[in-house]
Design an enzyme around this catalytic site. Structure first.
Site, PDB file in Angstrom:
ATOM      1  N   CYS A  87      -0.934  -6.663   2.754  1.00 15.46           N
ATOM      2  CA  CYS A  87      -1.650  -5.526   2.160  1.00 15.46           C
ATOM      3  C   CYS A  87      -1.297  -4.242   2.912  1.00 15.46           C
ATOM      4  O   CYS A  87      -1.026  -4.275   4.111  1.00 15.46           O
ATOM      5  CB  CYS A  87      -3.162  -5.769   2.232  1.00 15.46           C
ATOM      6  SG  CYS A  87      -3.712  -7.055   1.094  1.00 15.46           S
ATOM      7  N   CYS A 169      -1.427  -5.085  -2.630  1.00 10.49           N
ATOM      8  CA  CYS A 169      -2.858  -4.977  -2.325  1.00 10.49           C
ATOM      9  C   CYS A 169      -3.120  -3.907  -1.277  1.00 10.49           C
ATOM     10  O   CYS A 169      -2.211  -3.533  -0.533  1.00 10.49           O
ATOM     11  CB  CYS A 169      -3.417  -6.331  -1.866  1.00 10.49           C
ATOM     12  SG  CYS A 169      -2.445  -7.152  -0.591  1.00 10.49           S
TER      13      CYS A 169
END
Ligand code: N1C
Length: 268
Positions: A87, A169
């Site tokens: 992420c 993400c």
């Protein structure tokens, strides 16, 4: 009378297209890059079966009409190559390929698509097959505009770009080119595919770095109408938009190539 026969041209082996043909030694380059990536660049992937990946790649387009390529053709290849990007570490780009890649080369924990296995293998290559033959066509391949948009190369990039965006993400980043009129181009892969395949449940913010070429006059690109269009699209998708002109770490990469330019010197 019979000498004429020597002058007859061989009929073309494959259909003739407007674009350049498959890159010479395509398969060897593809396999070599797979081994380089999985053995040297990311040794944690050393158990990857590159032979299998290479075969799945060519099976996606050999013996098929190169203007009838589909996402399904690349499905088996996609299933063999799942790779997770942490992420906050995804970097998209549009019309700024060299700069974005120069940046991730230095900032090793950020990933463009070409810093993942499939992007690394295919970057800069051309490939196509032919419905009437099991070989690659090294003579010509469909030209995106003049022949067909659903050609084997474009469909590949659409497919892998879509997955790359779906998998992202946290905070995602994009390097945009502020020295062209369409800084955000709705027809680009970034504008057409990636922006619409971000999952708002996972991606809360997109940060755009609008970079001007060193030699061009500084402009306030974050407030341009095309960037505003991106901002509006993200708003409807519930993703926060942040924009920065000439983000300094990326500007410093540009300065390495142009150290004497006034914008790269200390202003004492
Ligand atoms: O159409 P673009 O840029 O907006 O595509 C870039 C965007 C990036 O964020 C990547 O994740 O889409 C992905 N991508 C590639 O990684 C890629 N590598 C090579 C899309 N296209 C890619 N290519 C080739 O460059 C491909 O042939 C495609 O048509 C161009 C797109 O470049 P662009 O217009 O500067």
């Amino acid at each position: 009378v019979s000498v004429g026969i020597l002058m007859w041209r061989q009929p073309p082996k494959h259909k003739e297209w407007k674009g350049p043909g498959t890159t010479a030694h395509f398969y060897e380059i593809l396999l070599g890059r797979c081994y380089t990536y999985t053995q040297i660049v990311r040794p944690e992937l050393r158990h990857t079966d590159c032979q299998k990946i290479g075969k799945a790649f060519t099976s996606a387009f050999l013996s098929k009409d190169p203007c009838g390529s589909t996402e399904q053709d690349y499905r088996p290849l996609m299933e063999l190559t799942t790779q997770t990007v942490p992420c906050d570490k995804t970097l998209f780009w549009s019309k700024s390929s060299e700069l974005a890649h120069d940046y991730t080369w230095v900032q090793r924990d950020m990933y463009t698509l070409e810093d993942t296995l499939l992007g690394y293998m295919a970057d800069g290559l051309k490939w196509c097959g032919d419905a009437g033959s099991s070989e690659m066509n090294y003579q010509s391949c469909p030209h995106w505009r003049e022949d067909c948009s659903n050609n084997s190369v474009s469909v590949f990039w659409n497919t892998v770009s879509k997955r790359f965006a779906e998998d992202a993400c946290g905070v995602v980043h994009v390097v945009l080119n502020g020295s062209i009129s369409n800084t955000f181009d709705e027809k680009s892969t970034f504008g057409r595919v990636e922006v619409f395949n971000l999952h708002p449940e996972k991606v809360h913010t997109l940060k755009a770095w609008v970079m001007n070429n060193i030699e061009s006059v500084p402009s306030d690109s974050c407030s341009s109408s095309s960037v505003n269009n991106l901002k509006q699209i993200l708003k409807t998708r519930n993703i926060t938009f942040v924009c920065q002109n000439n983000y300094r770490p990326v500007r410093l990469i540009q300065c390495v190539k142009n150290p004497e330019h006034s914008s790269c010197r200390y202003n004492l």
